[in-house]
Design a protein around this motif. Sequence first.
Motif, mmCIF file in Angstrom:
data_model
loop_
_atom_site.group_PDB
_atom_site.id
_atom_site.type_symbol
_atom_site.label_atom_id
_atom_site.label_comp_id
_atom_site.label_asym_id
_atom_site.label_seq_id
_atom_site.Cartn_x
_atom_site.Cartn_y
_atom_site.Cartn_z
ATOM 1 N N ARG A 16 -19.433 -38.776 -52.264
ATOM 2 C CA ARG A 16 -18.145 -39.239 -52.783
ATOM 3 C C ARG A 16 -18.280 -39.849 -54.173
ATOM 4 O O ARG A 16 -19.366 -40.260 -54.593
ATOM 5 N N ASP A 17 -17.183 -39.940 -54.878
ATOM 6 C CA ASP A 17 -17.170 -40.530 -56.214
ATOM 7 C C ASP A 17 -17.609 -41.985 -56.150
ATOM 8 O O ASP A 17 -17.259 -42.715 -55.216
ATOM 9 N N GLY A 18 -18.378 -42.417 -57.134
ATOM 10 C CA GLY A 18 -18.807 -43.803 -57.210
ATOM 11 C C GLY A 18 -19.894 -44.166 -56.238
ATOM 12 O O GLY A 18 -20.203 -45.338 -56.039
ATOM 13 N N LEU A 45 -26.982 -33.860 -51.893
ATOM 14 C CA LEU A 45 -26.012 -32.983 -51.250
ATOM 15 C C LEU A 45 -24.801 -32.696 -52.127
ATOM 16 O O LEU A 45 -24.102 -31.701 -51.910
ATOM 17 N N ALA A 46 -24.561 -33.532 -53.126
ATOM 18 C CA ALA A 46 -23.445 -33.283 -54.039
ATOM 19 C C ALA A 46 -23.668 -32.032 -54.886
ATOM 20 O O ALA A 46 -22.724 -31.506 -55.479
ATOM 21 N N GLU A 47 -24.892 -31.544 -54.923
ATOM 22 C CA GLU A 47 -25.214 -30.367 -55.742
ATOM 23 C C GLU A 47 -25.170 -29.067 -54.940
ATOM 24 O O GLU A 47 -25.465 -27.996 -55.482
#
Length: 196
Positions: A16-18, A45-47
Amino acid sequence: MSTTPLRLAVIVGSVRDGRFGPVVASWISAQAARHDRFEIDVIDLAEADIPLALPAVPPALEPDPQRPAGMRDLTERLAAADAFIIVTPDYNRSFPASLKAVIDWHFTQWQRKAIAFVGYSGASGGLLAIEQLRQVFNELDAHTVREYVSFPRYYLLFGEDGQLLAPAEPEAAAQVMLDRLHWWAEALVAARAVAA
């Protein structure tokens, strides 16, 4: 005892953001590097492309299901790992949906491997998420080590530079956890080789 470093995947579970996960992952990766018995791969995992909709046949029944092209690199890196450290917050008394999705998209990649946890959150230090993750990974035939590292009120513990303000106790806990993780990972690598 083997002198070859074991392959350790440090997984950043929040997307999530931040998020604060990359700071915690950087810290535990530095501790693992100091431990000097692991080859470290940080997996964010954001990638990766991780759909929440799963295939019709669960990965446990079809160990190599058709996965999205954007997940191929992630799957290969999970398969290559000998051990894992999951870096997780807790959201609403549980762990992030991104982490559950990546777990559920895979099966043999976790099987008969050792897993440790580093948790962080406002109050529980991620312990609520860690306890649930232990149950999930047990179902996947993975071994979770007893030791863990926890950061309650993490925002008071790290400085603006991402370094711990009082590192002695967390560093000592990390070394104990890494020792145990290495022991189990080495034993399971040997056991998988015999069973192969």
